[in-house]
Scaffold this motif. Structure first.
Motif, mmCIF file in Angstrom:
data_model
loop_
_atom_site.group_PDB
_atom_site.id
_atom_site.type_symbol
_atom_site.label_atom_id
_atom_site.label_comp_id
_atom_site.label_asym_id
_atom_site.label_seq_id
_atom_site.Cartn_x
_atom_site.Cartn_y
_atom_site.Cartn_z
ATOM 1 N N PRO A 12 0.807 -1.221 0.000
ATOM 2 C CA PRO A 12 0.000 0.000 0.000
ATOM 3 C C PRO A 12 0.843 1.275 0.000
ATOM 4 O O PRO A 12 0.318 2.365 -0.221
ATOM 5 N N GLU A 16 1.023 6.057 -7.093
ATOM 6 C CA GLU A 16 0.197 5.655 -8.236
ATOM 7 C C GLU A 16 1.057 5.269 -9.435
ATOM 8 O O GLU A 16 0.732 4.338 -10.165
ATOM 9 N N VAL A 19 2.540 1.831 -8.792
ATOM 10 C CA VAL A 19 1.506 0.800 -8.920
ATOM 11 C C VAL A 19 1.240 0.511 -10.393
ATOM 12 O O VAL A 19 1.203 -0.652 -10.804
ATOM 13 N N GLU A 42 -8.903 -3.696 -11.652
ATOM 14 C CA GLU A 42 -8.244 -3.034 -10.529
ATOM 15 C C GLU A 42 -9.262 -2.945 -9.403
ATOM 16 O O GLU A 42 -10.288 -2.289 -9.537
ATOM 17 N N GLY A 44 -8.578 -1.867 -6.308
ATOM 18 C CA GLY A 44 -8.266 -0.778 -5.397
ATOM 19 C C GLY A 44 -7.568 -1.239 -4.132
ATOM 20 O O GLY A 44 -7.219 -2.398 -3.964
ATOM 21 N N THR A 45 -7.391 -0.294 -3.224
ATOM 22 C CA THR A 45 -6.737 -0.586 -1.950
ATOM 23 C C THR A 45 -7.784 -1.025 -0.946
ATOM 24 O O THR A 45 -8.800 -0.360 -0.770
ATOM 25 N N ARG A 57 -3.065 -3.195 4.779
ATOM 26 C CA ARG A 57 -3.811 -2.878 3.570
ATOM 27 C C ARG A 57 -2.984 -3.316 2.359
ATOM 28 O O ARG A 57 -1.795 -3.528 2.467
ATOM 29 N N THR A 59 -3.095 -3.162 -2.348
ATOM 30 C CA THR A 59 -3.747 -2.781 -3.598
ATOM 31 C C THR A 59 -3.927 -4.043 -4.444
ATOM 32 O O THR A 59 -2.950 -4.697 -4.802
ATOM 33 N N TYR A 60 -5.182 -4.378 -4.731
ATOM 34 C CA TYR A 60 -5.538 -5.632 -5.399
ATOM 35 C C TYR A 60 -5.697 -5.454 -6.905
ATOM 36 O O TYR A 60 -6.278 -4.473 -7.359
#
Length: 124
Positions: A12, A16, A19, A42, A44-45, A57, A59-60
């Motif tokens: 996390p 951006e 990522v 995407e 999100g987190t 947390r 980011t998936y």
């Protein structure tokens, strides 16, 4: 070519730009090894169910693709050594029902409860 899905979670703490660079990196690995990417989701987190490497947390991302089975070993190897990836899961869809579900998922169509059947226990 077989149907696959790869879900991976990035740290996390990444910006951006980092990522999107990691997502492009994974997509590049797939395409260089002859995979056909159907869609990228995407997610999100999100909060993790439990701490992974001290992170709460992550980011998936989910990528639906078609590839030869030989690609999976290379994809696993690369995801294991990539420090920004804290967890990943590769799923292979084999039978006709699973492939039909993969087709719907890769095109963003959600399954109804009627289509999802519970596992039936064998009669004794």
């Amino acid at each position: 070519m077989r149907h696959y899905e790869v879900l991976f979670i990035l740290k996390p703490t990444l910006t951006e730009e980092e990522v999107s660079a990691k997502l492009e990196f994974v997509k590049e690995i797939l395409s260089k090894n002859g995979a056909s990417i159907e869609s990228v989701v995407e997610m999100g987190t999100r909060k993790l169910a439990y701490k992974i490497k001290k992170y709460e947390r992550g980011t998936y991302f989910v990528i639906y693709f078609k590839a030869e089975p030989s690609l999976i070993n290379e994809l696993e190897r690369v995801l294991r050594i990539t420090e920004e990836v804290i967890r990943f899961l590769i799923v292979k869809y084999e039978n006709k029902k699973e492939i039909a579900a993969w087709e719907k998922l890769s095109h963003g169509i959600k399954q109804t409860k009627k289509e999802i059947k519970p596992l039936e226990s064998p009669e004794v």
